[in-house]
Scaffold this motif. Sequence first.
Motif, short mmCIF file in Angstrom:
data_model
loop_
_atom_site.label_atom_id
_atom_site.label_comp_id
_atom_site.label_asym_id
_atom_site.label_seq_id
_atom_site.Cartn_x
_atom_site.Cartn_y
_atom_site.Cartn_z
N VAL A 150 0.84 -1.20 0.00
CA VAL A 150 0.00 0.00 0.00
C VAL A 150 0.87 1.25 0.00
CG1 VAL A 150 -1.66 1.34 1.35
CG2 VAL A 150 -1.96 -1.13 1.12
N LYS A 151 1.89 1.26 0.86
CA LYS A 151 2.79 2.42 0.93
C LYS A 151 3.55 2.61 -0.36
CE LYS A 151 6.51 4.44 3.69
NZ LYS A 151 7.39 4.27 4.89
N ILE B 238 2.65 1.86 -3.37
CA ILE B 238 1.76 2.37 -4.41
C ILE B 238 1.34 3.81 -4.14
CG2 ILE B 238 -0.57 2.11 -5.37
CD1 ILE B 238 -0.13 -0.94 -5.16
N LEU B 239 0.94 4.10 -2.91
CA LEU B 239 0.43 5.42 -2.59
C LEU B 239 1.53 6.48 -2.49
CD1 LEU B 239 -2.33 4.69 0.08
CD2 LEU B 239 -2.57 4.96 -2.39
N GLU B 240 2.68 6.09 -1.99
CA GLU B 240 3.74 7.08 -1.77
C GLU B 240 4.92 6.94 -2.72
OE1 GLU B 240 4.95 7.01 2.31
OE2 GLU B 240 2.89 6.89 3.08
N ASN C 111 4.78 5.47 -5.98
CA ASN C 111 4.46 5.32 -7.40
C ASN C 111 5.08 4.06 -7.97
OD1 ASN C 111 3.35 6.03 -9.91
ND2 ASN C 111 5.19 7.14 -10.53
N ARG D 19 -7.05 -3.00 -2.68
CA ARG D 19 -7.56 -2.59 -1.37
C ARG D 19 -6.49 -2.75 -0.29
NH1 ARG D 19 -12.92 -1.69 -1.72
NH2 ARG D 19 -13.98 -2.48 -3.59
N ASP D 20 -6.59 -1.90 0.72
CA ASP D 20 -5.66 -2.00 1.84
C ASP D 20 -6.11 -3.09 2.80
OD1 ASP D 20 -7.68 -0.99 3.45
OD2 ASP D 20 -6.83 1.02 3.59
N ILE E 80 -7.98 1.70 -2.71
CA ILE E 80 -6.89 2.66 -2.83
C ILE E 80 -6.47 2.90 -4.29
CG2 ILE E 80 -5.98 2.09 -0.55
CD1 ILE E 80 -3.67 0.61 -2.13
N ALA E 81 -6.72 1.93 -5.16
CA ALA E 81 -6.26 2.06 -6.54
C ALA E 81 -7.00 1.09 -7.43
CB ALA E 81 -4.75 1.81 -6.62
N ARG F 32 3.05 -0.02 -12.95
CA ARG F 32 2.61 1.31 -12.53
C ARG F 32 1.99 2.13 -13.66
NH1 ARG F 32 8.55 4.09 -11.38
NH2 ARG F 32 9.27 4.12 -13.55
N VAL G 172 -4.07 5.52 -8.77
CA VAL G 172 -4.40 5.71 -7.36
C VAL G 172 -5.72 6.45 -7.25
CG1 VAL G 172 -3.70 6.84 -5.21
CG2 VAL G 172 -1.98 5.68 -6.62
#
Length: 368
Positions: free
Chosen positions: A286-287, A289-291, A293, A317-318, A324-325, A362, A367
Amino acid sequence: MDLKQATTRRVVVKVGTHSLTNGDGTLQGDRFAQLANQLAALRMKGIEVVLISSGAIAMGVGELHLKKRPSDLPTLQACAAVGQSRLMNAWREAMGGHHLLAAQVLLTREDIRGRRRHLAARETLQRLLSLGTIPVVNENDTISTDEIKFGDNDVLSALVASLLKADLLVILSTIPGLMRDGGKGDLIPLVREIDDSIRALAGGTENPHATGGMVTKLEAADIATRSGCGVFIGSAANPTILTQIVSGEAHGTFFLPTADTLGARKRWIAFFEKSTGSLVLDPGAVKAILEGNRSLLAAGITACEGSFPASAVIDLRDPAGALIARGITAYDAATIRQFKGMDSSRLREAHPERSRLEVIHRDNLVVL
């Protein structure tokens, strides 16, 4: 927002059911005339206009002399079949007084989900604009079912704005804009970001002929602003609302486009195609992907839900299940279940024939 800016060339205008019809399903003739006059004013300024018009089902209820809006799908579809022609006749007559040609376009979500039909719908709308018409778009309620419905014309208007790369989406309703205190407080003139505090201000609708409310308007604003399109919500009762927007003097709520505008392919992944499954990720993935990229690797997957082929659009999903994406998977569900949790070195050692280690690259991930 001032439409006199040189960069504003294409506007999508959505008008809700209750702004066009009375409580008994009869149309508000003056409202059609007022809006046609304003659409003509935009056209005179060289602005292309696409109109998203609700009202077919409500007009069908009136034409069929039903006491209230039906709840069963076949009768709703029948009302749409009767009311849609009445709706288009009203727009044709109103626009005809300004020498404008209305072009009916009926869509279901299926028409813009698959990539080929998505592009075909865009090309048709663009061609109608180039021919000088005003496309009048509505959901094809006569054949729509729960599986292929947009859910609300607010969402449809945002998807059309995204599809056509419109500069501005105007949503006209019975309310003056986004307001505090459940719609009873002050008007919020500008929204820079749609966050949880903004979503908390939304409410539904109590009108029996309407299907949305501020909830769906915020959903539409989120889609449109992330597609690089500004959004204005205002009252259709104002007889000069569109021309006031042109002069930068309109009373309503303007939503700024986001800084990280999505490209055409990622807009399709995020908003148009329907997800056919989901993957649950561990905190590290999750981190990343979200932070970071980063692409999604098999090591970060803890669960795979649903049955889907390779190249399908799926949700990410988290650990708590929050979306989340969304992305296009390189592998089918059965393969992912076999490889989930396996780090890249083990995966390469166990399956040297696998040239692609990313489950979702990616470039194919958005996101949300």
